[in-house]
Design an enzyme around this catalytic site. Sequence first.
Site, PDB file in Angstrom:
ATOM      1  N   HIS A 163       1.753   2.777  -3.646  1.00 24.04           N
ATOM      2  CA  HIS A 163       0.538   3.762  -4.297  1.00 24.04           C
ATOM      3  C   HIS A 163       1.079   5.007  -4.529  1.00 24.04           C
ATOM      4  O   HIS A 163       0.932   5.556  -4.915  1.00 24.04           O
ATOM      5  CB  HIS A 163      -0.958   3.469  -3.453  1.00 24.04           C
ATOM      6  CG  HIS A 163      -1.739   2.013  -4.068  1.00 24.04           C
ATOM      7  ND1 HIS A 163      -2.327   2.375  -5.873  1.00 24.04           N
ATOM      8  CD2 HIS A 163      -1.959   0.489  -3.132  1.00 24.04           C
ATOM      9  CE1 HIS A 163      -2.206   1.177  -5.540  1.00 24.04           C
ATOM     10  NE2 HIS A 163      -2.703   0.089  -4.415  1.00 24.04           N
ATOM     11  N   ASP A 203      -7.939  -7.072  -3.522  1.00 25.52           N
ATOM     12  CA  ASP A 203      -7.603  -5.758  -4.913  1.00 25.52           C
ATOM     13  C   ASP A 203      -7.866  -6.487  -6.414  1.00 25.52           C
ATOM     14  O   ASP A 203      -7.909  -5.920  -7.340  1.00 25.52           O
ATOM     15  CB  ASP A 203      -5.749  -4.995  -5.392  1.00 25.52           C
ATOM     16  CG  ASP A 203      -5.387  -4.331  -3.841  1.00 25.52           C
ATOM     17  OD1 ASP A 203      -6.906  -3.893  -3.917  1.00 25.52           O
ATOM     18  OD2 ASP A 203      -4.884  -3.640  -4.310  1.00 25.52           O
ATOM     19  N   GLN A 207       0.523  -1.070   0.274  1.00 24.74           N
ATOM     20  CA  GLN A 207      -0.036   0.116  -0.349  1.00 24.74           C
ATOM     21  C   GLN A 207       0.598   1.383   0.100  1.00 24.74           C
ATOM     22  O   GLN A 207       0.130   2.015  -0.773  1.00 24.74           O
ATOM     23  CB  GLN A 207      -1.247  -0.560   1.573  1.00 24.74           C
ATOM     24  CG  GLN A 207      -1.890  -0.950   1.579  1.00 24.74           C
ATOM     25  CD  GLN A 207      -3.008  -0.913  -0.058  1.00 24.74           C
ATOM     26  OE1 GLN A 207      -3.398  -0.261  -0.044  1.00 24.74           O
ATOM     27  NE2 GLN A 207      -2.757  -1.990  -1.316  1.00 24.74           N
ATOM     28  N   HIS A 231     -52.533  19.083   4.451  1.00 24.39           N
ATOM     29  CA  HIS A 231     -52.027  18.149   4.401  1.00 24.39           C
ATOM     30  C   HIS A 231     -53.613  17.310   5.083  1.00 24.39           C
ATOM     31  O   HIS A 231     -54.253  16.546   5.337  1.00 24.39           O
ATOM     32  CB  HIS A 231     -51.121  17.178   5.547  1.00 24.39           C
ATOM     33  CG  HIS A 231     -49.264  17.394   5.359  1.00 24.39           C
ATOM     34  ND1 HIS A 231     -49.198  18.887   4.865  1.00 24.39           N
ATOM     35  CD2 HIS A 231     -48.668  16.507   4.707  1.00 24.39           C
ATOM     36  CE1 HIS A 231     -48.230  18.834   3.475  1.00 24.39           C
ATOM     37  NE2 HIS A 231     -47.393  16.995   4.229  1.00 24.39           N
ATOM     38  N   GLU A 286      -9.065   1.088   5.971  1.00 20.25           N
ATOM     39  CA  GLU A 286      -9.224   0.931   4.663  1.00 20.25           C
ATOM     40  C   GLU A 286      -9.078  -0.356   4.760  1.00 20.25           C
ATOM     41  O   GLU A 286     -10.461  -1.542   4.350  1.00 20.25           O
ATOM     42  CB  GLU A 286      -8.471   1.638   3.098  1.00 20.25           C
ATOM     43  CG  GLU A 286      -9.348   0.824   1.683  1.00 20.25           C
ATOM     44  CD  GLU A 286      -8.136   1.798   0.522  1.00 20.25           C
ATOM     45  OE1 GLU A 286      -8.889   1.921  -0.628  1.00 20.25           O
ATOM     46  OE2 GLU A 286      -7.275   2.428   0.904  1.00 20.25           O
ATOM     47  N   HIS A 287      -7.325  -1.408   4.585  1.00 23.95           N
ATOM     48  CA  HIS A 287      -7.778  -2.646   4.371  1.00 23.95           C
ATOM     49  C   HIS A 287      -7.337  -2.965   5.968  1.00 23.95           C
ATOM     50  O   HIS A 287      -6.356  -2.290   6.720  1.00 23.95           O
ATOM     51  CB  HIS A 287      -6.547  -3.009   3.292  1.00 23.95           C
ATOM     52  CG  HIS A 287      -6.858  -2.692   2.204  1.00 23.95           C
ATOM     53  ND1 HIS A 287      -5.680  -1.021   1.950  1.00 23.95           N
ATOM     54  CD2 HIS A 287      -7.592  -2.906   1.081  1.00 23.95           C
ATOM     55  CE1 HIS A 287      -7.124  -0.823   0.642  1.00 23.95           C
ATOM     56  NE2 HIS A 287      -7.630  -2.053   0.419  1.00 23.95           N
TER      57      HIS A 287
END
Length: 426
Positions: A257, A356, A254, A415, A322-323
Amino acid sequence: MKMIHGTDFKEELLQRSDSSQLDLEFDRNVLSIIEIVRLEGDRAVLDFTERFDGVKLDNLIVSDEEIQEAEQAVSEDFYQALRSAKQRITSYHEAQKEQSWFMNPNESIMLGQKVTPIDSVGIYVPGGKAAYPSTVLMNALPAKIAGVGLISMVTPPQRDGTINPHVLVAAKEAGVDRIYKVGGAQAIAALAYGTETIEKVVKITGPGNAYVARAKKWVFGDVAIDMIAGPSEICVVADDNTNPIYAAADLLSQAEHDERAAAVCVTTSEAFASKLAAEIERQLTQLDRQEIASQSIEKFGRIILVDTLQEAFEIVNRLAPEHLQLMIDNPMEHLASVRNAGAIFLGEHSPEALGDYMAGPNHTLPTSGTAAFSSPLGVYDFMKKSSVIYYSEGALAEVADDIIVLAESEQLTGHANSIKVRKAGY
């Protein structure tokens, strides 16, 4: 990689990249791009593509001939891997399909929920120097399964004006209807508002750079979006028996990235922590993206030492990563302790890279702590629900007085009157 003890853990250590912070000048630039595309359509998109991507295009649409050329350019091994991933992703997401349902409290009342796919979606796929065929599958296949009528894809062209053949083949395999050569904020604006060539969609999904993320934020409301994706992040929970080689490799998967990616390990073992730090330094030298990964580890990498797994999961749930990889003994026994995570990987043979590409669950996940209230992309993101209500005359009469009381308590006489005019005829 910074090492801290859980007892010294402070909220400021949760801080990720500051990419989500308000930058007025940056926002002005993004808003300017959006407005110009709204006003000038294709001409603006072509001008911005030449300006930002260095490519002068005559046509934004990827032709059938270009797709056919791409099919000839990729290897048989790629086709095999792509189709294997497609089968697994499809199988998993088929289980997410929701059905309309109806109930009858009695013979005079019918209530329900009608589930309908959205009409159109625009998928953003990062491009240029990199190619992400897996992103195509993860966005297009759930939309296809949901029954979306039109699936458009935008992706930045390469310097020669072409699109990476692996991305084009993935789009063909996933059932994408239209592919456009455009990226950046101008692509988001074109999908949100339409141009002479690019048809307006009702929802935009897919990751991108800071310009793409900010543009999605600004067009939200005029169209739907999936999420505002931040830099990638991973958290590994480890103990005495965790393999430091595996853990280091997964953290670096990661970190490579983005310089702003966050790689965090929470462990009960000081001995493991020392081995992990050394292993990360060793493996860093083997990466093609060593410079990017090194900056990520230096700025946002953490090894957090804790005394117990209970303390570890308290930190995990505050991070809402996230992971999340549970590389501990008997990980299934600890699954209930996880409240906040985008995707949870159990055991040492379930690395993040498996998710992934090949496992089946979606890899488009909530980042920057939003896993505390958000979910992975799924079929449900491409469907909408309508309530269905039927009351007979007699059934309405039974509740008419209560409706009138509630409406008049809110001073909504219109109403109340819509009930009174019917009650007068009973």
